[in-house]
Design a protein around this motif. Structure first.
Motif, PDB file in Angstrom:
ATOM      1  N   ALA A 151      12.171  -6.203 -38.569  1.00 54.87           N
ATOM      2  CA  ALA A 151      10.753  -6.479 -38.259  1.00 54.87           C
ATOM      3  C   ALA A 151      10.088  -7.207 -39.425  1.00 54.87           C
ATOM      4  O   ALA A 151       9.311  -8.150 -39.234  1.00 54.87           O
ATOM      5  N   ILE A 152      10.422  -6.779 -40.625  1.00 54.10           N
ATOM      6  CA  ILE A 152       9.840  -7.417 -41.806  1.00 54.10           C
ATOM      7  C   ILE A 152      10.296  -8.874 -41.887  1.00 54.10           C
ATOM      8  O   ILE A 152       9.499  -9.783 -42.122  1.00 54.10           O
ATOM      9  N   ARG A 153      11.572  -9.088 -41.646  1.00 57.23           N
ATOM     10  CA  ARG A 153      12.092 -10.467 -41.702  1.00 57.23           C
ATOM     11  C   ARG A 153      11.387 -11.352 -40.668  1.00 57.23           C
ATOM     12  O   ARG A 153      10.999 -12.479 -40.975  1.00 57.23           O
ATOM     13  N   ARG A 154      11.241 -10.827 -39.454  1.00 58.36           N
ATOM     14  CA  ARG A 154      10.554 -11.626 -38.415  1.00 58.36           C
ATOM     15  C   ARG A 154       9.142 -11.965 -38.851  1.00 58.36           C
ATOM     16  O   ARG A 154       8.676 -13.089 -38.750  1.00 58.36           O
ATOM     17  N   GLN A 155       8.452 -10.929 -39.404  1.00 59.45           N
ATOM     18  CA  GLN A 155       7.055 -11.131 -39.811  1.00 59.45           C
ATOM     19  C   GLN A 155       6.942 -12.152 -40.938  1.00 59.45           C
ATOM     20  O   GLN A 155       6.100 -13.040 -40.909  1.00 59.45           O
ATOM     21  N   MET A 156       7.823 -12.042 -41.916  1.00 56.38           N
ATOM     22  CA  MET A 156       7.753 -12.952 -43.057  1.00 56.38           C
ATOM     23  C   MET A 156       8.071 -14.379 -42.609  1.00 56.38           C
ATOM     24  O   MET A 156       7.442 -15.345 -43.035  1.00 56.38           O
ATOM     25  N   ASP A 157       9.040 -14.487 -41.718  1.00 61.26           N
ATOM     26  CA  ASP A 157       9.413 -15.798 -41.200  1.00 61.26           C
ATOM     27  C   ASP A 157       8.218 -16.415 -40.459  1.00 61.26           C
ATOM     28  O   ASP A 157       7.872 -17.583 -40.672  1.00 61.26           O
ATOM     29  N   ALA A 258       3.863  -4.506 -38.786  1.00 62.55           N
ATOM     30  CA  ALA A 258       4.989  -4.993 -37.970  1.00 62.55           C
ATOM     31  C   ALA A 258       6.090  -3.936 -37.906  1.00 62.55           C
ATOM     32  O   ALA A 258       6.720  -3.732 -36.859  1.00 62.55           O
ATOM     33  N   SER A 259       6.313  -3.236 -39.012  1.00 56.69           N
ATOM     34  CA  SER A 259       7.355  -2.202 -39.032  1.00 56.69           C
ATOM     35  C   SER A 259       6.979  -1.039 -38.115  1.00 56.69           C
ATOM     36  O   SER A 259       7.817  -0.507 -37.393  1.00 56.69           O
ATOM     37  N   ALA A 262       7.408  -2.160 -34.522  1.00 50.80           N
ATOM     38  CA  ALA A 262       8.824  -2.242 -34.149  1.00 50.80           C
ATOM     39  C   ALA A 262       9.391  -0.849 -33.912  1.00 50.80           C
ATOM     40  O   ALA A 262      10.267  -0.650 -33.082  1.00 50.80           O
ATOM     41  N   ARG A 263       8.882   0.100 -34.600  1.00 51.90           N
ATOM     42  CA  ARG A 263       9.347   1.476 -34.486  1.00 51.90           C
ATOM     43  C   ARG A 263       8.698   2.181 -33.292  1.00 51.90           C
ATOM     44  O   ARG A 263       9.038   3.297 -32.943  1.00 51.90           O
ATOM     45  N   GLY A 264       7.685   1.533 -32.725  1.00 52.77           N
ATOM     46  CA  GLY A 264       6.993   2.132 -31.585  1.00 52.77           C
ATOM     47  C   GLY A 264       6.000   3.188 -31.996  1.00 52.77           C
ATOM     48  O   GLY A 264       5.703   4.111 -31.249  1.00 52.77           O
ATOM     49  N   ARG A 527      12.089   3.805 -49.705  1.00 54.70           N
ATOM     50  CA  ARG A 527      10.956   4.741 -49.737  1.00 54.70           C
ATOM     51  C   ARG A 527      10.177   4.668 -48.428  1.00 54.70           C
ATOM     52  O   ARG A 527       9.784   5.682 -47.850  1.00 54.70           O
ATOM     53  N   PHE A 528       9.941   3.452 -48.015  1.00 53.84           N
ATOM     54  CA  PHE A 528       9.154   3.225 -46.807  1.00 53.84           C
ATOM     55  C   PHE A 528       9.851   3.845 -45.592  1.00 53.84           C
ATOM     56  O   PHE A 528       9.234   4.575 -44.803  1.00 53.84           O
TER      57      PHE A 528
END
Ligand code: ASP
Length: 584
Positions: A151-157, A258-259, A262-264, A527-528
């Motif tokens: 999710a992070i990769r998609r968001q950053m992209d 976004a994370s 993605a996790r719902g 951590r997250f």
């Protein structure tokens, strides 16, 4: 799907009744009901019940008797509806079972050192991590890691960030930890440091015109291992050009949201609250307070200036918290012990036990003092007196401890917040010299830039931390983008021209050749995810973590090396290898 299976265990449901299926997976349990044999077959997607009836499939029944837990088997058969009295509403495949006619043992298992999912000693779990990984817990956690990173990769992209790979083997990057060193065979006597973070490389990417960089970067730091620390960990590392603080914070908040999506999960609302360092230290005694509960620190300095209680009257600062419980003597003794560990000489208190005050110091306090500090029945006022730093440490420590012990955060909504306006420098306790509070590349707030060298202790930095429920998730800052300012910071830290050149000459060169204003952030992925998963430590979301001794129980690393190998690297060991027979 493949020759091994045409569907997966968790994917079969009532709609498949009547279909023939081929499955492959692990035997979770096997139950022999005199004649009928039931097997729960498991793969990554879930579990399904196989039933083998010797009257219908004699060969399969013979094989079923040989089978033990964790054998890998392949089964073919027909999906049938379970008898209504056998329906299991607790699992998604609970309405059906597979009537098996062909059963094949693919791979056997020796008796296991523990049962999958059993709550055993963690070192044992790590020694056999591949078994532990088959548990629901580890499957859930490792997949959650994947969901978050994806999710992070998609968001950053989507936001236009470019993934640039930076080296692990580099020159020491000062992030406040020790470096792991790598000897170099081609240059004996010289060492690379494993990057504590890609900090300087990401800044150089900005000088290089990348504009928006990100990476899921592995970082190495030689620090004691704790619940939230491993030698190596990953962070969402990013850097942006031509931005101010709020632009950076906005990107980080989007990655968090976004994370969650993605996790719902319901995403926390943005923007996250911003609290200054001064404010959080004063009110919570910590730069990463858990804001799911109050328990704020109150000030009694002015009130106690003329106190008959000398400890209060003579202390530069007197503060207190009101705990929602009338503590017993034994509990107070334990809290006092903790306070002493944090540097207090003792712990003064006022227990309000149903209106009755229990306290050895009450007799020294005036009516006015008692009136001002009066608390509800069923509470305890806990004091700290001394200099500002000590009082913050003790009350901040007590606040966090009581928050945990009394379950004050239970049921409260998640609390994300930023801490901003940190001091740029702090005194190194050992040398007495000024040192950076986070790393030496953080810019001062513009208003303080002028007095960088004249009054280092009074300078605020454009640094920010992200905190979730009392865990520091990460840090970032607006950076220095001028060589002369960077040199002034190095001078405050006591680096002369020669040392500056030797350590950071490459950075100063870059800052002298057209460096854009820039800033960035880094958030610890483990951590997250651990917090998201509700886990108490990051080892539970790392596939192959190390334990607190610094070892890896699975492989037995680190291991001693033969002298011949060391010699080739230009080094010799002076240490007797520590005994690692315990596997950790
Ligand atoms: N390099 C910093 C860290 O790893 C993060 C940053 O300032 O961007 O904590």
């Amino acid at each position: 799907m493949s020759n091994w299976r045409d569907t997966t265990c968790g994917a079969i449901g009532a709609e498949d009744v009547g279909k023939r299926v081929t499955l492959a997976g692990w035997v979770d349990t096997r139950r022999d009901h005199g004649g009928l044999v039931f097997i729960d077959l498991r793969d990554y997607s879930g579990k399904v019940q196989l039933v083998i009836n010797p009257e219908l499939a004699a060969d399969a029944a013979g094989t079923a008797h040989e089978i033990r837990n964790e054998f890998v088997v392949q089964a073919e058969g027909e999906v049938v509806r379970r008898d209504p009295k056998n329906v299991n509403p607790n699992i998604p495949t609970g309405e059906i079972e597979v009537q098996v006619d062909t059963l094949r043992i693919v791979s056997r298992s020796e008796p296991l050192p523990f049962q999958i999912g059993e709550d055993v000693d963690e070192v044992l779990r790590l020694r056999y991590r591949w078994l532990d990984m088959r548990s629901d817990r580890m499957q859930r956690n490792l997949r959650l890691c994947h969901v978050v990173v994806a999710a992070i990769r998609r968001q950053m992209d989507e936001l236009g960030f470019v993934d640039v790979w930076t080296p692990s083997m580099t020159k020491g990057t000062p992030e406040g930890a020790r470096d792991f060193l790598v000897p170099v065979r081609l240059q004996p006597g010289r060492f690379f440091a494993l990057a504590q973070s890609p900090q300087l490389f990401k800044q150089l990417c900005m000088v290089g015109g990348i504009d928006r960089y990100y990476q899921i970067a592995t970082c190495w730091r030689d620090e004691d291992l704790r619940a939230d620390r491993q030698f190596e960990f990953r962070q969402l590392d990013f850097e942006m050009s031509f931005v101010d603080r709020d632009d950076v914070l906005d990107v980080m908040e989007r990655a968090v949201v976004a994370s969650f999506v993605a996790r719902g999960r319901d995403a926390p609302s943005t923007p996250f609250p911003r609290l200054t360092y001064e404010d959080v230290m004063r009110r919570y005694g910590s730069d990463k307070p858990d804001l799911r509960y109050g328990l704020e620190i109150e000030d009694a300095t002015a009130l106690t200036r003329d106190s008959q209680f000398g400890v209060f009257a003579n202390a530069p600062v007197v503060r207190y918290i009101v705990a929602p419980r009338a503590f017993s003597r034994a509990e107070l003794a334990r809290l006092e012990e903790l306070s002493k560990e944090w540097g207090a000489k003792g712990l003064a208190y006022l227990v309000n036990d149903g209106g009755e005050i229990r306290s050895p110091i009450a007799k020294f306090l005036s009516e006015r003092e008692l009136e001002a500090i009066r608390s509800e029945p069923g509470t305890t006022v806990l004091f700290a007196a001394g200099d500002e730093a000590l009082v913050s440490r003790v009350l901040g420590g007590l606040r966090a401890h009581l928050g945990r012990e009394l379950g004050l955060a239970e049921g409260a909504p998640d609390a994300f917040h930023w801490v901003i306006d940190f001091p740029l420098f702090e005194r190194d306790e050992d040398t007495g010299r000024w040192t950076f509070m986070h790393h030496p590349f953080t810019a001062a707030v513009p208003a303080d830039e002028e007095r960088l060298e004249a009054d280092p202790g009074g300078v605020l930095g454009q640094h920010y931390d992200l905190v979730w429920n009392g865990w520091e998730l990460g840090s970032g800052s607006i950076r220095i983008h001028r060589a002369d300012v960077q040199q002034a910071v190095f001078r405050v830290m006591g680096l002369d021209e020669q040392e500056q050149q030797a350590k950071f000459g490459f950075l100063l060169d870059a800052l002298r050749m057209g460096a854009p204003p820039h800033g960035g952030f880094a958030m610890g992925i483990e951590r997250f995810v651990a917090l998201m998963a509700g886990e108490p430590d990051i080892r539970q979301v790392v596939a192959f973590p190390k334990v607190s001794s610094g070892g890896d129980p699975l492989t037995g690393a680190p291991t001693p090396m033969p002298d011949s190998v060391l010699k080739e690297l230009g080094i010799a060991s002076i240490a007797e290898p520590a005994d690692s027979s315990a596997g950790n």
